[in-house]
Design an enzyme around this catalytic site. Structure first.
Site, mmCIF file in Angstrom:
data_model
loop_
_atom_site.group_PDB
_atom_site.id
_atom_site.type_symbol
_atom_site.label_atom_id
_atom_site.label_comp_id
_atom_site.label_asym_id
_atom_site.label_seq_id
_atom_site.Cartn_x
_atom_site.Cartn_y
_atom_site.Cartn_z
ATOM 1 N N PHE A 16 -14.406 -0.392 16.670
ATOM 2 C CA PHE A 16 -14.742 0.108 18.084
ATOM 3 C C PHE A 16 -16.232 0.493 18.114
ATOM 4 C CE2 PHE A 16 -10.453 2.000 19.729
ATOM 5 C CZ PHE A 16 -9.832 0.652 19.628
ATOM 6 N N ASN A 30 -6.133 9.734 8.349
ATOM 7 C CA ASN A 30 -7.443 8.641 8.682
ATOM 8 C C ASN A 30 -8.986 9.638 8.725
ATOM 9 O OD1 ASN A 30 -4.915 7.828 10.084
ATOM 10 N ND2 ASN A 30 -6.164 6.292 10.532
ATOM 11 N N TYR A 51 0.707 -1.161 -0.054
ATOM 12 C CA TYR A 51 0.001 -0.161 0.032
ATOM 13 C C TYR A 51 0.869 1.224 0.068
ATOM 14 C CZ TYR A 51 -3.783 3.002 1.551
ATOM 15 O OH TYR A 51 -4.690 4.476 1.787
ATOM 16 N N VAL A 105 -10.127 1.022 12.883
ATOM 17 C CA VAL A 105 -10.474 1.185 14.294
ATOM 18 C C VAL A 105 -11.655 1.915 14.677
ATOM 19 C CG1 VAL A 105 -9.219 3.477 14.438
ATOM 20 C CG2 VAL A 105 -9.105 1.949 16.458
ATOM 21 N N VAL A 106 -11.952 2.921 13.968
ATOM 22 C CA VAL A 106 -13.339 3.596 14.149
ATOM 23 C C VAL A 106 -14.545 2.521 14.116
ATOM 24 C CG1 VAL A 106 -14.866 5.513 13.738
ATOM 25 C CG2 VAL A 106 -12.595 5.966 13.662
ATOM 26 N N SER A 107 -14.641 2.002 12.811
ATOM 27 C CA SER A 107 -15.642 1.012 12.817
ATOM 28 C C SER A 107 -15.600 -0.075 13.464
ATOM 29 C CB SER A 107 -15.691 0.563 11.044
ATOM 30 O OG SER A 107 -14.504 0.219 10.650
ATOM 31 N N GLY A 127 3.059 1.178 -3.105
ATOM 32 C CA GLY A 127 2.336 1.772 -4.215
ATOM 33 C C GLY A 127 1.952 3.044 -4.347
ATOM 34 N N LYS A 128 1.612 3.699 -3.160
ATOM 35 C CA LYS A 128 1.081 5.081 -3.076
ATOM 36 C C LYS A 128 2.050 6.015 -3.463
ATOM 37 C CE LYS A 128 -3.632 4.854 -2.070
ATOM 38 N NZ LYS A 128 -4.633 5.442 -2.802
ATOM 39 N N THR A 157 -0.883 7.007 18.517
ATOM 40 C CA THR A 157 -1.717 7.985 18.239
ATOM 41 C C THR A 157 -2.222 8.372 16.592
ATOM 42 O OG1 THR A 157 -0.190 9.922 17.734
ATOM 43 C CG2 THR A 157 -0.745 9.453 19.810
HETATM 44 P P1 NAD Z 1 -12.683 1.725 -0.007
HETATM 45 O O1 NAD Z 1 -12.166 0.420 0.079
HETATM 46 O O2 NAD Z 1 -13.822 1.912 0.561
HETATM 47 O O3 NAD Z 1 -12.725 2.410 -1.505
HETATM 48 C C1 NAD Z 1 -11.830 1.740 -2.659
HETATM 49 C C2 NAD Z 1 -12.700 1.514 -3.979
HETATM 50 O O4 NAD Z 1 -11.835 1.291 -4.905
HETATM 51 C C3 NAD Z 1 -13.609 0.259 -3.624
HETATM 52 O O5 NAD Z 1 -14.980 0.736 -3.983
HETATM 53 C C4 NAD Z 1 -13.052 -0.691 -4.448
HETATM 54 O O6 NAD Z 1 -13.778 -1.706 -5.015
HETATM 55 C C5 NAD Z 1 -12.394 0.120 -5.553
HETATM 56 N N1 NAD Z 1 -11.165 -0.801 -6.199
HETATM 57 C C6 NAD Z 1 -10.092 -1.266 -5.539
HETATM 58 N N2 NAD Z 1 -9.196 -1.512 -6.516
HETATM 59 C C7 NAD Z 1 -9.664 -1.351 -7.807
HETATM 60 C C8 NAD Z 1 -9.390 -1.523 -9.185
HETATM 61 N N3 NAD Z 1 -8.226 -2.102 -9.380
HETATM 62 N N4 NAD Z 1 -10.218 -1.154 -10.069
HETATM 63 C C9 NAD Z 1 -11.471 -0.453 -9.926
HETATM 64 N N5 NAD Z 1 -11.756 -0.098 -8.775
HETATM 65 C C10 NAD Z 1 -10.841 -0.643 -7.512
HETATM 66 O O7 NAD Z 1 -11.597 2.875 0.487
HETATM 67 P P2 NAD Z 1 -11.665 4.393 0.977
HETATM 68 O O8 NAD Z 1 -11.601 4.620 2.181
HETATM 69 O O9 NAD Z 1 -13.136 4.950 0.449
HETATM 70 O O10 NAD Z 1 -10.482 4.979 0.110
HETATM 71 C C11 NAD Z 1 -10.695 5.464 -1.022
HETATM 72 C C12 NAD Z 1 -9.192 6.239 -1.532
HETATM 73 O O11 NAD Z 1 -8.817 7.008 -0.587
HETATM 74 C C13 NAD Z 1 -8.074 4.994 -1.661
HETATM 75 O O12 NAD Z 1 -7.367 5.299 -2.658
HETATM 76 C C14 NAD Z 1 -7.503 4.992 -0.307
HETATM 77 O O13 NAD Z 1 -5.966 4.763 -0.187
HETATM 78 C C15 NAD Z 1 -7.368 6.528 -0.145
HETATM 79 N N6 NAD Z 1 -7.286 6.999 1.354
HETATM 80 C C16 NAD Z 1 -8.215 6.767 2.259
HETATM 81 C C17 NAD Z 1 -8.386 7.008 3.497
HETATM 82 C C18 NAD Z 1 -9.328 6.605 4.867
HETATM 83 O O14 NAD Z 1 -9.204 7.119 5.882
HETATM 84 N N7 NAD Z 1 -10.483 6.276 4.331
HETATM 85 C C19 NAD Z 1 -7.018 7.623 4.193
HETATM 86 C C20 NAD Z 1 -5.809 7.830 2.908
HETATM 87 C C21 NAD Z 1 -6.274 7.739 1.767
HETATM 88 N N1 UDP Z 2 -6.549 -0.289 15.997
HETATM 89 C C1 UDP Z 2 -6.899 -0.828 17.472
HETATM 90 N N2 UDP Z 2 -7.852 -1.716 17.200
HETATM 91 C C2 UDP Z 2 -8.586 -2.054 16.449
HETATM 92 C C3 UDP Z 2 -8.222 -1.577 14.969
HETATM 93 C C4 UDP Z 2 -6.998 -0.743 14.940
HETATM 94 O O1 UDP Z 2 -6.112 -0.609 18.346
HETATM 95 O O2 UDP Z 2 -9.565 -3.053 16.305
HETATM 96 C C5 UDP Z 2 -5.302 0.426 15.844
HETATM 97 C C6 UDP Z 2 -4.165 0.215 14.972
HETATM 98 O O3 UDP Z 2 -3.398 -0.590 15.340
HETATM 99 C C7 UDP Z 2 -3.698 1.608 14.756
HETATM 100 C C8 UDP Z 2 -5.033 2.459 14.736
HETATM 101 O O4 UDP Z 2 -5.740 1.870 15.658
HETATM 102 O O5 UDP Z 2 -2.885 1.801 15.742
HETATM 103 C C9 UDP Z 2 -5.419 3.008 13.482
HETATM 104 O O6 UDP Z 2 -5.922 1.627 12.811
HETATM 105 P P1 UDP Z 2 -6.468 1.709 11.321
HETATM 106 O O7 UDP Z 2 -6.301 0.263 10.801
HETATM 107 O O8 UDP Z 2 -7.764 2.169 11.598
HETATM 108 O O9 UDP Z 2 -5.861 2.926 10.659
HETATM 109 P P2 UDP Z 2 -4.267 2.952 10.190
HETATM 110 O O10 UDP Z 2 -3.107 1.985 10.867
HETATM 111 O O11 UDP Z 2 -4.237 2.801 8.789
HETATM 112 O O12 UDP Z 2 -3.612 4.465 10.388
#
Ligand code: NAD
Ligand code: UDP
Ligand code: UDP
Length: 316
Positions: free
Chosen positions: A198, A181, A152, A194-196, A155-156, A217
């Site tokens: 909890f 986040n 991830y 984590v949010v979903s 890739g990003k 944090t």
């Molecule tokens: P998500 O998993 O809900 O959404 C990703 C979507 O992309 C899904 O609908 C999935 O089916 C689709 N997808 C995955 N691979 C694909 C492919 N090869 N071709 C077409 N569709 C594809 O995730 P999200 O939380 O909505 O995240 C959306 C974007 O924002 C992502 O690129 C993620 O990296 C970025 N992002 C999200 C967060 C966050 O906190 N939610 C934080 C940082 C970055």
């Molecule tokens: N985390 C946790 N309990 C859970 C899910 C996640 O303590 O049930 C922690 C996880 O280890 C991380 C933080 O919460 O330190 C945020 O996790 P999340 O996967 O939501 O996002 P990211 O790590 O990608 O920031």
């Protein structure tokens, strides 16, 4: 009846449009009167996220994997396709990297051909386990290139490289948002974030699983605030390419978050401690001075208000 196109309305492609963030963006851009094409392979996205938008004649959905070429005509492109939760992106890590790298090349090629503006949903994960705090856009990050999160993170990072090379080499109009986040309705109940986790645990009376000591944090932004920032970035002048941090600088520990969720849900759940996942970043907080300056943007929704809305969604 033939519908005349309003000149200020655009044709906008959103890859990953059926996902958590993508579906909110589809909704927002349709509300503004644009035509929206949602392209998604439904890897993590769900039809129910966009079902309410299907009757809108300006909304179209296409099942497609962006690792393969796509030929459509659009004015703007938001590239959101990529699984985002650790459970999902680590399930098929090679596909995760392909989506960021091959997928970005295809979407950049498309944007180049039709001369569309293109925005990349990048991430705070490009900073890895940061040694600079809070994280500003000039920080190059501390990323493990061979760990379980690398598919991830790297890739990003490569996608960002591609965006800037298409900008320099082909004068593409690019925008790169580093999203921190984000939470809100339409997060998946079982994607391990984590949010979903909890909220679902608290509502079901199960123990809240805090990983490690819970002293790591994070900073959480409510989805509506984030979408506003993304739209402002897309509409900003061409010289604002980013990368721009978008997130809420309200850092707290994961243990504090667990306590807040228990209080707000009125749950009797207890907190239990489990093993910390490998390469889990110790701290994360965005420096959003650039977004404030260039986009006149900062998050408005308090954690309490945002959590209440998210809890109501999960109750439903
Ligand atoms: P998500 O998993 O809900 O959404 C990703 C979507 O992309 C899904 O609908 C999935 O089916 C689709 N997808 C995955 N691979 C694909 C492919 N090869 N071709 C077409 N569709 C594809 O995730 P999200 O939380 O909505 O995240 C959306 C974007 O924002 C992502 O690129 C993620 O990296 C970025 N992002 C999200 C967060 C966050 O906190 N939610 C934080 C940082 C970055
Ligand atoms: N985390 C946790 N309990 C859970 C899910 C996640 O303590 O049930 C922690 C996880 O280890 C991380 C933080 O919460 O330190 C945020 O996790 P999340 O996967 O939501 O996002 P990211 O790590 O990608 O920031
Ligand atoms: N591409 C696409 N849709 C388009 C134009 C290009 O999917 O409308 C893909 C194309 O398949 C190519 C990639 O985008 O593999 C990169 O395109 P670019 O024009 O930059 O490179 P080239 O075609 O010269 O390899």
């Amino acid at each position: 009846m033939i519908q005349m196109k309003n000149s200020s309305n655009k044709r906008i492609l959103i890859t990953g449009g059926a996902g958590f963030l993508g579906s909110h963006l589809c909704e927002r851009l349709l509300d503004e009167g644009h035509e929206v094409l949602c392209v998604d392979n439904f890897y993590t996205g769900r039809r129910m996220n966009i079902a309410h938008l299907l009757p809108n004649p300006r909304f179209e959905v296409m099942r497609h994997d962006i690792c393969f070429p796509l030929y459509v005509e659009v004015d703007e492109l938001y590239n959101f396709a990529c699984p985002a939760s650790p459970i999902h992106y680590q399930f098929d890590p090679v596909q995760t990297t392909k989506t960021s790298v091959h997928g970005s090349i295809n979407m950049l090629g498309l944007a180049k051909r039709v001369k569309a503006k293109i925005l990349q949903a990048s991430t705070s994960e490009v900073y890895g386990d940061p040694t600079t705090h809070p994280q500003h856009e000039g920080y190059w990050g501390n990323v493990n290139p061979i760990g379980v999160r690398s598919c991830y993170d790297e890739g990003k990072r490569c996608a960002e490289t591609l965006f800037f090379d298409y900008h320099r080499q082909h004068q593409l109009k690019i925008k790169v948002a580093r999203i921190f986040n984000t939470y809100g309705p339409r997060m998946y109940p079982n994607d391990g974030r984590v949010v979903s986790n909890f909220i679902v645990q608290a509502l079901q009376g199960e123990d809240l699983t805090v990983y490690g000591s819970g002293q790591q944090t994070r900073s959480f932004c409510y989805v509506d605030d984030l979408i506003e920032g993304l739209v402002r970035l897309m509409n900003s002048p061409d010289d604002v390419t980013g990368p721009v941090n978008l997130g809420k600088p309200n850092e707290f520990t994961i243990l504090e978050l667990a306590e807040r969720v228990i209080k707000l849900t009125g749950s009797r759940s207890k907190i239990v401690f489990q093993t910390l996942p490998y390469d889990d970043p110790h701290q994360r907080r965005p420096d959003i001075s650039l977004a404030k300056e260039k986009l006149d943007w900062e998050p408005k929704v308090s954690l309490e208000a945002g959590l209440k809305k998210t809890i109501a969604y999960f109750k439903g």
